[in-house]
Motif scaffolding. Sequence first.
Motif, PDB file in Angstrom:
ATOM      1  N   GLU A 126     -53.642  -6.984   2.892  1.00  0.00           N
ATOM      2  CA  GLU A 126     -53.180  -7.706   4.091  1.00  0.00           C
ATOM      3  C   GLU A 126     -51.676  -7.596   4.276  1.00  0.00           C
ATOM      4  O   GLU A 126     -51.161  -7.797   5.368  1.00  0.00           O
ATOM      5  N   LYS A 127     -50.955  -7.239   3.217  1.00  0.00           N
ATOM      6  CA  LYS A 127     -49.500  -7.042   3.324  1.00  0.00           C
ATOM      7  C   LYS A 127     -49.140  -5.608   2.934  1.00  0.00           C
ATOM      8  O   LYS A 127     -48.031  -5.333   2.477  1.00  0.00           O
ATOM      9  N   LYS A 128     -50.102  -4.709   3.133  1.00  0.00           N
ATOM     10  CA  LYS A 128     -49.873  -3.281   2.869  1.00  0.00           C
ATOM     11  C   LYS A 128     -49.318  -3.029   1.466  1.00  0.00           C
ATOM     12  O   LYS A 128     -48.481  -2.160   1.247  1.00  0.00           O
ATOM     13  N   ALA A 150     -47.184  -4.816  -0.253  1.00  0.00           N
ATOM     14  CA  ALA A 150     -45.803  -5.237  -0.554  1.00  0.00           C
ATOM     15  C   ALA A 150     -45.853  -5.960  -1.898  1.00  0.00           C
ATOM     16  O   ALA A 150     -46.739  -6.785  -2.145  1.00  0.00           O
ATOM     17  N   ALA A 158     -45.963  -0.908   0.361  1.00  0.00           N
ATOM     18  CA  ALA A 158     -44.957  -1.087   1.432  1.00  0.00           C
ATOM     19  C   ALA A 158     -43.613  -1.555   0.884  1.00  0.00           C
ATOM     20  O   ALA A 158     -42.790  -2.071   1.634  1.00  0.00           O
ATOM     21  N   ALA A 172     -40.942  -3.634  -1.876  1.00  0.00           N
ATOM     22  CA  ALA A 172     -40.812  -5.012  -2.360  1.00  0.00           C
ATOM     23  C   ALA A 172     -41.091  -5.965  -1.202  1.00  0.00           C
ATOM     24  O   ALA A 172     -40.823  -5.647  -0.043  1.00  0.00           O
ATOM     25  N   ASP A 173     -41.625  -7.138  -1.531  1.00  0.00           N
ATOM     26  CA  ASP A 173     -41.899  -8.139  -0.516  1.00  0.00           C
ATOM     27  C   ASP A 173     -40.574  -8.673   0.034  1.00  0.00           C
ATOM     28  O   ASP A 173     -39.766  -9.224  -0.710  1.00  0.00           O
ATOM     29  N   ILE A 174     -40.375  -8.503   1.330  1.00  0.00           N
ATOM     30  CA  ILE A 174     -39.075  -8.840   1.931  1.00  0.00           C
ATOM     31  C   ILE A 174     -38.846 -10.358   1.959  1.00  0.00           C
ATOM     32  O   ILE A 174     -37.714 -10.825   1.830  1.00  0.00           O
ATOM     33  N   LEU A 232     -49.063   4.789   3.238  1.00  0.00           N
ATOM     34  CA  LEU A 232     -47.646   4.392   3.169  1.00  0.00           C
ATOM     35  C   LEU A 232     -47.095   4.310   1.750  1.00  0.00           C
ATOM     36  O   LEU A 232     -47.710   3.723   0.867  1.00  0.00           O
ATOM     37  N   VAL A 240     -43.400   3.043   0.699  1.00  0.00           N
ATOM     38  CA  VAL A 240     -42.101   2.594   1.218  1.00  0.00           C
ATOM     39  C   VAL A 240     -41.265   1.992   0.087  1.00  0.00           C
ATOM     40  O   VAL A 240     -41.806   1.305  -0.787  1.00  0.00           O
ATOM     41  N   PRO A 281     -36.184   2.882   3.326  1.00  0.00           N
ATOM     42  CA  PRO A 281     -35.281   2.329   4.345  1.00  0.00           C
ATOM     43  C   PRO A 281     -34.227   1.375   3.775  1.00  0.00           C
ATOM     44  O   PRO A 281     -33.885   0.372   4.402  1.00  0.00           O
ATOM     45  N   PHE A 282     -33.697   1.709   2.588  1.00  0.00           N
ATOM     46  CA  PHE A 282     -32.718   0.800   1.957  1.00  0.00           C
ATOM     47  C   PHE A 282     -31.549   0.515   2.889  1.00  0.00           C
ATOM     48  O   PHE A 282     -31.165  -0.633   3.084  1.00  0.00           O
ATOM     49  N   LEU A 309     -31.989  -1.887   5.637  1.00  0.00           N
ATOM     50  CA  LEU A 309     -32.035  -3.279   5.192  1.00  0.00           C
ATOM     51  C   LEU A 309     -30.704  -3.690   4.557  1.00  0.00           C
ATOM     52  O   LEU A 309     -30.611  -4.732   3.914  1.00  0.00           O
ATOM     53  N   PHE A 317     -36.814  -8.623  10.123  1.00  0.00           N
ATOM     54  CA  PHE A 317     -38.145  -8.087   9.821  1.00  0.00           C
ATOM     55  C   PHE A 317     -39.179  -9.213   9.822  1.00  0.00           C
ATOM     56  O   PHE A 317     -40.258  -9.081  10.409  1.00  0.00           O
ATOM     57  N   ARG A 326     -39.975 -10.542  13.362  1.00  0.00           N
ATOM     58  CA  ARG A 326     -40.145  -9.570  14.438  1.00  0.00           C
ATOM     59  C   ARG A 326     -41.429  -9.844  15.209  1.00  0.00           C
ATOM     60  O   ARG A 326     -42.393 -10.358  14.655  1.00  0.00           O
ATOM     61  N   LYS A 330     -44.646  -8.345  17.122  1.00  0.00           N
ATOM     62  CA  LYS A 330     -45.385  -7.076  17.076  1.00  0.00           C
ATOM     63  C   LYS A 330     -45.975  -6.739  18.431  1.00  0.00           C
ATOM     64  O   LYS A 330     -46.239  -7.594  19.218  1.00  0.00           O
TER      65      LYS A 330
HETATM   66  N1  COA Z   1     -42.532  -7.334   2.689  1.00  0.00           N
HETATM   67  C1  COA Z   1     -43.179  -8.374   3.233  1.00  0.00           C
HETATM   68  N2  COA Z   1     -44.193  -8.236   4.096  1.00  0.00           N
HETATM   69  C2  COA Z   1     -44.545  -6.977   4.426  1.00  0.00           C
HETATM   70  C3  COA Z   1     -43.905  -5.857   3.914  1.00  0.00           C
HETATM   71  C4  COA Z   1     -42.852  -6.058   3.003  1.00  0.00           C
HETATM   72  N3  COA Z   1     -42.213  -5.059   2.426  1.00  0.00           N
HETATM   73  N4  COA Z   1     -44.484  -4.745   4.434  1.00  0.00           N
HETATM   74  C5  COA Z   1     -45.454  -5.170   5.243  1.00  0.00           C
HETATM   75  N5  COA Z   1     -45.492  -6.519   5.248  1.00  0.00           N
HETATM   76  C6  COA Z   1     -46.418  -7.378   5.972  1.00  0.00           C
HETATM   77  C7  COA Z   1     -46.091  -7.450   7.460  1.00  0.00           C
HETATM   78  O1  COA Z   1     -45.085  -8.433   7.696  1.00  0.00           O
HETATM   79  C8  COA Z   1     -47.433  -7.859   8.028  1.00  0.00           C
HETATM   80  O2  COA Z   1     -47.623  -9.213   7.763  1.00  0.00           O
HETATM   81  P1  COA Z   1     -48.307 -10.164   8.884  1.00  0.00           P
HETATM   82  O3  COA Z   1     -49.645  -9.522   9.172  1.00  0.00           O
HETATM   83  O4  COA Z   1     -48.418 -11.494   8.204  1.00  0.00           O
HETATM   84  O5  COA Z   1     -47.403 -10.130  10.059  1.00  0.00           O
HETATM   85  C9  COA Z   1     -48.411  -7.092   7.143  1.00  0.00           C
HETATM   86  O6  COA Z   1     -47.714  -6.791   5.933  1.00  0.00           O
HETATM   87  C10 COA Z   1     -48.898  -5.790   7.726  1.00  0.00           C
HETATM   88  O7  COA Z   1     -47.753  -5.015   8.071  1.00  0.00           O
HETATM   89  P2  COA Z   1     -47.511  -4.404   9.532  1.00  0.00           P
HETATM   90  O8  COA Z   1     -46.042  -4.293   9.739  1.00  0.00           O
HETATM   91  O9  COA Z   1     -48.290  -5.154  10.549  1.00  0.00           O
HETATM   92  O10 COA Z   1     -48.167  -2.957   9.353  1.00  0.00           O
HETATM   93  P3  COA Z   1     -47.729  -1.606  10.038  1.00  0.00           P
HETATM   94  O11 COA Z   1     -48.754  -0.612   9.627  1.00  0.00           O
HETATM   95  O12 COA Z   1     -47.467  -1.795  11.493  1.00  0.00           O
HETATM   96  O13 COA Z   1     -46.340  -1.225   9.345  1.00  0.00           O
HETATM   97  C11 COA Z   1     -44.845  -0.901   7.499  1.00  0.00           C
HETATM   98  C12 COA Z   1     -46.303  -1.029   7.970  1.00  0.00           C
HETATM   99  C13 COA Z   1     -44.858  -0.802   5.991  1.00  0.00           C
HETATM  100  C14 COA Z   1     -44.225   0.351   8.124  1.00  0.00           C
HETATM  101  C15 COA Z   1     -44.048  -2.123   7.970  1.00  0.00           C
HETATM  102  O14 COA Z   1     -44.752  -3.297   7.615  1.00  0.00           O
HETATM  103  C16 COA Z   1     -42.696  -2.196   7.331  1.00  0.00           C
HETATM  104  O15 COA Z   1     -41.757  -1.569   7.800  1.00  0.00           O
HETATM  105  N6  COA Z   1     -42.578  -2.977   6.233  1.00  0.00           N
HETATM  106  C17 COA Z   1     -41.332  -3.163   5.548  1.00  0.00           C
HETATM  107  C18 COA Z   1     -41.135  -2.065   4.565  1.00  0.00           C
HETATM  108  C19 COA Z   1     -39.838  -2.235   3.840  1.00  0.00           C
HETATM  109  O16 COA Z   1     -38.774  -2.224   4.428  1.00  0.00           O
HETATM  110  N7  COA Z   1     -39.944  -2.434   2.519  1.00  0.00           N
HETATM  111  C20 COA Z   1     -38.822  -2.691   1.657  1.00  0.00           C
HETATM  112  C21 COA Z   1     -38.137  -1.424   1.329  1.00  0.00           C
HETATM  113  S1  COA Z   1     -36.726  -1.687   0.315  1.00  0.00           S
END
Ligand code: COA
Length: 249
Positions: free
Chosen positions: A22-24, A26, A62, A64-66, A103, A105, A129-130, A133, A244, A247, A249
């Motif tokens: 559900e959070k890909k 993270a 995806a 670390a959890d942001i 993915l 990330v 994408p460091f 952020l 983030f 945001r 959607k």
């Molecule tokens: N931290 C916290 N939550 C995250 C996350 C992360 N790194 N990546 C994804 N999620 C959450 C989203 O907020 C979303 O939560 P919600 O359904 O409660 O709103 C859920 O996971 C699904 O992600 P979503 O963005 O809807 O999927 P997507 O397929 O459109 O995009 C990503 C996927 C990974 C491209 C996008 O979520 C993203 O850019 N995530 C951040 C990645 C990131 O910057 N990671 C840290 C790197 S240092």
Amino acid sequence: MGDQVVVTDDGAVRIIRMNRPEKKNALTQPMYAAMTQALREADASAAIRCVVIAGVPGAFCAGADIAEFLESAKSGGLRPITLEFLKTLARNQKPIVAAVGGLAVGIGTTMLFHCDHVVASTDATFATPFSKLALIPEAASSLLAPLRMGYARAFAMLVMARPLSAAEAKEAGIVNTVVDAAAVDDTALKAAREIAALPAGAIAVARRLLRGNLDDVVRRIDTETMHFKDRLQSDEAQAAFTAFLTRKK
Ligand code: COA
């Protein structure tokens, strides 16, 4: 924890599956802790000869959890368990195969520099994408990426935050094999079994030689962590995390 990390052993292969679809995938603190423990156990077990790190369909990880990043910044920097995970991964002695479906990330990509064999799906994306952020590269990627890919490609990926497709990642030397998404796990397991069937003593020594000086790698993790902490607490990073998390959607 609701099994956000599922660990299973298939003969001599330990499979560590990140499982927070559900959070890909993270990564949260409990996930780092579970992965650290699973890696350490594998290292200590004579029965385990190879490890597979896998994700869920469409998402290897995806990053670390942001939301936790935002919390960590308030409490003074990266949480100790995150650092422990990175160092455990870096010092791990058993070969690691990664099964990247979709993915990858942030740490989802940088952890691959500590893996020995990477299978990716045709639709996999490798993104770090460091900079976006307002952060800096971690997991010793600032040391290992230029070595692996050359400086120009490492800069484009780690600093300019340009993502790589599966084909580009293969070309850059991060990925071994690109297969259909449905075949990623099986192909990775097959490679892991192939490694596990080889003489364990020779594999351990050869791997150690190929991986070079692990003290340098761990030192780089410490240096990156020091800078990461400052960046994490910066106003620009706080703004990027909040953007983030809020945001539309
Ligand atoms: N931290 C916290 N939550 C995250 C996350 C992360 N790194 N990546 C994804 N999620 C959450 C989203 O907020 C979303 O939560 P919600 O359904 O409660 O709103 C859920 O996971 C699904 O992600 P979503 O963005 O809807 O999927 P997507 O397929 O459109 O995009 C990503 C996927 C990974 C491209 C996008 O979520 C993203 O850019 N995530 C951040 C990645 C990131 O910057 N990671 C840290 C790197 S240092």
